[in-house]
Design a protein around this motif. Structure first.
Motif, PDB file in Angstrom:
ATOM      1  N   VAL A   1       1.697   8.240 -11.788  1.00  0.00           N
ATOM      2  CA  VAL A   1       1.270   7.398 -10.685  1.00  0.00           C
ATOM      3  C   VAL A   1       2.470   6.555 -10.291  1.00  0.00           C
ATOM      4  CG1 VAL A   1      -0.250   5.544  -9.911  1.00  0.00           C
ATOM      5  CG2 VAL A   1      -1.125   7.325 -11.438  1.00  0.00           C
ATOM      6  N   TYR A   2       2.806   6.565  -9.032  1.00  0.00           N
ATOM      7  CA  TYR A   2       3.957   5.828  -8.535  1.00  0.00           C
ATOM      8  C   TYR A   2       3.501   4.544  -7.869  1.00  0.00           C
ATOM      9  CZ  TYR A   2       7.150   9.615  -9.573  1.00  0.00           C
ATOM     10  OH  TYR A   2       7.918  10.553 -10.229  1.00  0.00           O
ATOM     11  N   TYR A   3       4.121   3.441  -8.271  1.00  0.00           N
ATOM     12  CA  TYR A   3       3.764   2.127  -7.764  1.00  0.00           C
ATOM     13  C   TYR A   3       4.913   1.488  -7.003  1.00  0.00           C
ATOM     14  CZ  TYR A   3      -0.062   2.359 -11.158  1.00  0.00           C
ATOM     15  OH  TYR A   3      -1.169   2.727 -11.882  1.00  0.00           O
ATOM     16  N   CYS A   4       4.580   0.866  -5.912  1.00  0.00           N
ATOM     17  CA  CYS A   4       5.511   0.064  -5.146  1.00  0.00           C
ATOM     18  C   CYS A   4       5.378  -1.379  -5.606  1.00  0.00           C
ATOM     19  CB  CYS A   4       5.183   0.189  -3.659  1.00  0.00           C
ATOM     20  SG  CYS A   4       6.189  -0.812  -2.567  1.00  0.00           S
ATOM     21  N   ALA A   5       6.487  -2.095  -5.677  1.00  0.00           N
ATOM     22  CA  ALA A   5       6.457  -3.477  -6.132  1.00  0.00           C
ATOM     23  C   ALA A   5       7.460  -4.325  -5.372  1.00  0.00           C
ATOM     24  CB  ALA A   5       6.743  -3.545  -7.631  1.00  0.00           C
ATOM     25  N   SER A   6       7.168  -5.602  -5.301  1.00  0.00           N
ATOM     26  CA  SER A   6       8.017  -6.563  -4.613  1.00  0.00           C
ATOM     27  C   SER A   6       8.408  -7.680  -5.564  1.00  0.00           C
ATOM     28  CB  SER A   6       7.269  -7.135  -3.406  1.00  0.00           C
ATOM     29  OG  SER A   6       7.999  -8.181  -2.804  1.00  0.00           O
TER      30      SER A   6
ATOM     31  N   ASP B   1      10.017  21.244  -5.423  1.00  0.00           N
ATOM     32  CA  ASP B   1       9.578  20.758  -4.115  1.00  0.00           C
ATOM     33  C   ASP B   1      10.040  19.327  -3.864  1.00  0.00           C
ATOM     34  OD1 ASP B   1       8.353  23.146  -3.586  1.00  0.00           O
ATOM     35  OD2 ASP B   1       6.306  22.403  -3.805  1.00  0.00           O
ATOM     36  N   SER B   2       9.801  18.872  -2.650  1.00  0.00           N
ATOM     37  CA  SER B   2      10.137  17.509  -2.247  1.00  0.00           C
ATOM     38  C   SER B   2       8.899  16.769  -1.783  1.00  0.00           C
ATOM     39  CB  SER B   2      11.168  17.520  -1.113  1.00  0.00           C
ATOM     40  OG  SER B   2      12.409  18.051  -1.531  1.00  0.00           O
ATOM     41  N   LEU B   3       8.968  15.465  -1.872  1.00  0.00           N
ATOM     42  CA  LEU B   3       7.873  14.605  -1.457  1.00  0.00           C
ATOM     43  C   LEU B   3       8.482  13.283  -1.008  1.00  0.00           C
ATOM     44  CD1 LEU B   3       4.889  15.420  -1.583  1.00  0.00           C
ATOM     45  CD2 LEU B   3       4.766  14.348  -3.838  1.00  0.00           C
ATOM     46  N   ARG B   4       7.886  12.660  -0.016  1.00  0.00           N
ATOM     47  CA  ARG B   4       8.332  11.336   0.393  1.00  0.00           C
ATOM     48  C   ARG B   4       7.188  10.345   0.302  1.00  0.00           C
ATOM     49  NH1 ARG B   4      10.612   9.106   6.206  1.00  0.00           N
ATOM     50  NH2 ARG B   4       8.391   9.321   6.713  1.00  0.00           N
ATOM     51  N   LEU B   5       7.385   9.324  -0.496  1.00  0.00           N
ATOM     52  CA  LEU B   5       6.403   8.271  -0.648  1.00  0.00           C
ATOM     53  C   LEU B   5       6.724   7.124   0.307  1.00  0.00           C
ATOM     54  CD1 LEU B   5       6.108   8.047  -4.542  1.00  0.00           C
ATOM     55  CD2 LEU B   5       4.947   9.607  -2.948  1.00  0.00           C
ATOM     56  N   SER B   6       5.687   6.463   0.769  1.00  0.00           N
ATOM     57  CA  SER B   6       5.846   5.311   1.639  1.00  0.00           C
ATOM     58  C   SER B   6       5.104   4.124   1.057  1.00  0.00           C
ATOM     59  CB  SER B   6       5.300   5.600   3.039  1.00  0.00           C
ATOM     60  OG  SER B   6       6.004   6.645   3.662  1.00  0.00           O
ATOM     61  N   CYS B   7       5.629   2.952   1.286  1.00  0.00           N
ATOM     62  CA  CYS B   7       4.984   1.717   0.860  1.00  0.00           C
ATOM     63  C   CYS B   7       5.037   0.745   2.019  1.00  0.00           C
ATOM     64  CB  CYS B   7       5.695   1.134  -0.364  1.00  0.00           C
ATOM     65  SG  CYS B   7       5.111  -0.501  -0.858  1.00  0.00           S
TER      66      CYS B   7
ATOM     67  N   SER C   1       0.827  -1.193   0.000  1.00  0.00           N
ATOM     68  CA  SER C   1       0.000   0.000   0.000  1.00  0.00           C
ATOM     69  C   SER C   1       0.871   1.256   0.000  1.00  0.00           C
ATOM     70  CB  SER C   1      -0.928   0.001   1.212  1.00  0.00           C
ATOM     71  OG  SER C   1      -1.771   1.131   1.216  1.00  0.00           O
ATOM     72  N   GLU C   2       0.752   2.065  -1.060  1.00  0.00           N
ATOM     73  CA  GLU C   2       1.524   3.298  -1.175  1.00  0.00           C
ATOM     74  C   GLU C   2       0.760   4.485  -0.603  1.00  0.00           C
ATOM     75  OE1 GLU C   2       2.032   1.142  -5.258  1.00  0.00           O
ATOM     76  OE2 GLU C   2       0.439   1.515  -3.801  1.00  0.00           O
ATOM     77  N   SER C   3       1.516   5.484  -0.184  1.00  0.00           N
ATOM     78  CA  SER C   3       0.927   6.730   0.275  1.00  0.00           C
ATOM     79  C   SER C   3       1.963   7.838   0.148  1.00  0.00           C
ATOM     80  CB  SER C   3       0.444   6.622   1.726  1.00  0.00           C
ATOM     81  OG  SER C   3       1.527   6.368   2.603  1.00  0.00           O
ATOM     82  N   GLY C   4       1.524   9.071   0.272  1.00  0.00           N
ATOM     83  CA  GLY C   4       2.432  10.201   0.279  1.00  0.00           C
ATOM     84  C   GLY C   4       2.430  11.051  -0.973  1.00  0.00           C
ATOM     85  N   GLY C   5       1.689  10.637  -1.986  1.00  0.00           N
ATOM     86  CA  GLY C   5       1.617  11.419  -3.208  1.00  0.00           C
ATOM     87  C   GLY C   5       0.844  12.706  -2.994  1.00  0.00           C
TER      88      GLY C   5
ATOM     89  N   GLY D   1      -0.894   2.220  -6.206  1.00  0.00           N
ATOM     90  CA  GLY D   1      -0.359   3.429  -6.796  1.00  0.00           C
ATOM     91  C   GLY D   1      -0.758   4.679  -6.042  1.00  0.00           C
ATOM     92  N   THR D   2       0.092   5.688  -6.115  1.00  0.00           N
ATOM     93  CA  THR D   2      -0.204   6.985  -5.529  1.00  0.00           C
ATOM     94  C   THR D   2       0.187   8.068  -6.534  1.00  0.00           C
ATOM     95  OG1 THR D   2       0.120   8.411  -3.577  1.00  0.00           O
ATOM     96  CG2 THR D   2       2.038   7.166  -4.334  1.00  0.00           C
ATOM     97  N   GLN D   3      -0.691   9.039  -6.714  1.00  0.00           N
ATOM     98  CA  GLN D   3      -0.500  10.062  -7.732  1.00  0.00           C
ATOM     99  C   GLN D   3       0.462  11.147  -7.257  1.00  0.00           C
ATOM    100  OE1 GLN D   3      -1.968  10.414 -11.005  1.00  0.00           O
ATOM    101  NE2 GLN D   3      -0.412  12.037 -11.138  1.00  0.00           N
ATOM    102  N   VAL D   4       1.431  11.453  -8.104  1.00  0.00           N
ATOM    103  CA  VAL D   4       2.337  12.573  -7.876  1.00  0.00           C
ATOM    104  C   VAL D   4       2.192  13.528  -9.050  1.00  0.00           C
ATOM    105  CG1 VAL D   4       4.740  13.333  -7.705  1.00  0.00           C
ATOM    106  CG2 VAL D   4       3.987  11.253  -6.522  1.00  0.00           C
ATOM    107  N   THR D   5       1.835  14.759  -8.756  1.00  0.00           N
ATOM    108  CA  THR D   5       1.681  15.768  -9.793  1.00  0.00           C
ATOM    109  C   THR D   5       2.578  16.949  -9.477  1.00  0.00           C
ATOM    110  OG1 THR D   5      -0.625  15.120 -10.164  1.00  0.00           O
ATOM    111  CG2 THR D   5       0.068  17.259 -11.024  1.00  0.00           C
ATOM    112  N   VAL D   6       3.421  17.306 -10.428  1.00  0.00           N
ATOM    113  CA  VAL D   6       4.357  18.408 -10.244  1.00  0.00           C
ATOM    114  C   VAL D   6       4.036  19.498 -11.254  1.00  0.00           C
ATOM    115  CG1 VAL D   6       6.767  19.098 -10.088  1.00  0.00           C
ATOM    116  CG2 VAL D   6       6.106  16.749  -9.534  1.00  0.00           C
ATOM    117  N   SER D   7       3.662  20.656 -10.766  1.00  0.00           N
ATOM    118  CA  SER D   7       3.323  21.770 -11.632  1.00  0.00           C
ATOM    119  C   SER D   7       4.543  22.652 -11.884  1.00  0.00           C
ATOM    120  CB  SER D   7       2.200  22.604 -11.019  1.00  0.00           C
ATOM    121  OG  SER D   7       2.605  23.177  -9.789  1.00  0.00           O
ATOM    122  N   SER D   8       4.510  23.377 -12.993  1.00  0.00           N
ATOM    123  CA  SER D   8       5.615  24.255 -13.368  1.00  0.00           C
ATOM    124  C   SER D   8       5.626  25.519 -12.537  1.00  0.00           C
ATOM    125  CB  SER D   8       5.531  24.622 -14.848  1.00  0.00           C
ATOM    126  OG  SER D   8       5.588  23.467 -15.658  1.00  0.00           O
TER     127      SER D   8
END
Length: 122
Positions: free
Chosen positions: A91-96, A16-22, A5-9, A115-122
């Motif tokens: 969309v960022y996915y964690c996998a094993s 900017d910075s972001l930290r995703l967790s799985c 289960s991903e989160s943090g998007g 998956g968790t969505q990451v959107t980066v605007s200009s």
């Protein structure tokens, strides 16, 4: 069966910075990885880490900006993303993977998160 289960998007601005967790539902000794996929695009490799945490690999487009890490005691893998760019939007996915041979292709991985969505605007 292990579930991921991903989160943090979120929505952030360039630079900017972001930290995703799985988080894994159960203990795993597998190699863990992050992939990302934009609409209409193929799912591409971002980073992977072995269960011991001493071997890390990154896709060329994120090398030097992203850092993968894991905390096995918490059954969690992280993706620290710094200096984000609009082209990181996906969309960022964690996998094993339980395969003995390392790899950066999707077919090497057995279990995927939602998956968790990451959107980066200009």
């Amino acid at each position: 069966q292990v579930q991921l289960s991903e989160s943090g998007g979120g929505l952030v601005q360039a630079g900017d910075s972001l930290r995703l967790s799985c988080v894994s539902s159960g203990r795993t000794f597998a190699t863990m990885a992050w992939f990302r996929q934009a609409p209409g695009k193929e799912r591409n490799f971002v980073a992977r880490i072995n269960w011991g945490g001493d071997s890390r690999y990154y896709g060329d487009s994120v090398k030097g900006r992203f850092t993968i890490s894991r905390d096995n005691a918490k059954n969690t893998v992280y993706l620290q993303m710094d200096s984000l760019k609009p082209e990181d939007t996906a969309v960022y996915y964690c996998a094993s993977s339980s395969r003995i041979m390392p790899g950066n292709t999707t077919d090497r991985y057995d279990t995927w998160g939602q998956g968790t969505q990451v959107t980066v605007s200009s």
